[in-house]
Write a protein that holds these residues in place. Sequence first.
Motif, PDB file in Angstrom:
ATOM      1  N   GLN A  45       0.839  -1.192   0.000  1.00  0.00           N
ATOM      2  CA  GLN A  45       0.000   0.000   0.000  1.00  0.00           C
ATOM      3  C   GLN A  45       0.879   1.249   0.000  1.00  0.00           C
ATOM      4  N   ASN A  46       0.229   2.380  -0.232  1.00  0.00           N
ATOM      5  CA  ASN A  46       0.965   3.645  -0.309  1.00  0.00           C
ATOM      6  C   ASN A  46       1.762   3.864   0.973  1.00  0.00           C
ATOM      7  N   ILE A  89       0.895  -0.739  -6.224  1.00  0.00           N
ATOM      8  CA  ILE A  89       0.027  -0.855  -5.049  1.00  0.00           C
ATOM      9  C   ILE A  89      -0.852  -2.093  -5.227  1.00  0.00           C
TER      10      ILE A  89
END
Length: 320
Positions: A45-46, A89
């Motif tokens: 994820q970011n 992502i």
Amino acid sequence: MEFTYSGLRATLERVKVTDVEIDHQLERMQQQNPCIHVITDRPAQNGDELVLDYAGFCDGKQFEGGTAEKQTLTLGSGMFIPGFEEQLIGTNPGDDVTVLVRFPDEYHAEELAGKAAEFRCHVHEIRTSTLYNLDDNFAKEAFGLQNYEVLRAKVATDMQAYYDAQSEQELRQKLLRQAAMTLSYTPTVAELAEAVNEQIENLRAQLAQRGLTLEAYCQFTGSSEEQLRNDARADAEEALRTQKAVERIAELEEVTTDEQEMNEQLELVCRHNNMTMEELKPYLDETFYAAVRRSVITGKVLELLRQKAVVTVTDAKPIA
């Protein structure tokens, strides 16, 4: 005036490291050595760090400079081409992903500017990082030391050693300038012109490392190359005078260098530039060897000046 280099008098100001400086250094070390956590129970994820391999292709052909192995990339950092990071992502360790992007029209490599490309990626690892607390665990895991007290003591010792070395170097340069002032020497027009040119070229190289040109620097500072050259004359003349003083002292004291000392200096050059001797070899011409020899001789002359000097040691006044 008689050339004098023995019995020179100078003061060595010893700067003592403070607790505040030690605290700041430990905080910098805390920032530079985060605690890494490997993620295995969710997709990327970011904000995560990915460890990945990638190979870039344009028009079906792999292009130079677009390949890396075990590269660390923080998703959302904006370090890669627009659109690259977003497509990673949701990936998991072991995934093979083809990332499709288009290079910006103003991309620095003209042959790639504005072109579509694909990057074939393999994700090795997903990681996050947090800051350690400044405690025993930080000392043990980040530096392999017994506890935080030992780490703090080591930082204090290392910082004091650095300050002492700086003070000693400043003292030796002060002694050399004193000796040089007694030397009867006036540079020729050609010598001064060459020394000024060397200073300007050094400035040009330093600016280039920051992506600037000398012309742009002149515009920013409201100066001109001619003015820069005029301003450089005093420093150039001092540099010539001190070098002549070194040569004269070396001659009078029969200071020489040998193969072992040259090799040790070359190894030092390699360490400072993160190079191997094999990587340095292409640069080892007569000019390079002459510069290394001057460096060794200068170090010996500075040591000799220090031994012959009358030095008073004082503690520097703390900055208010």
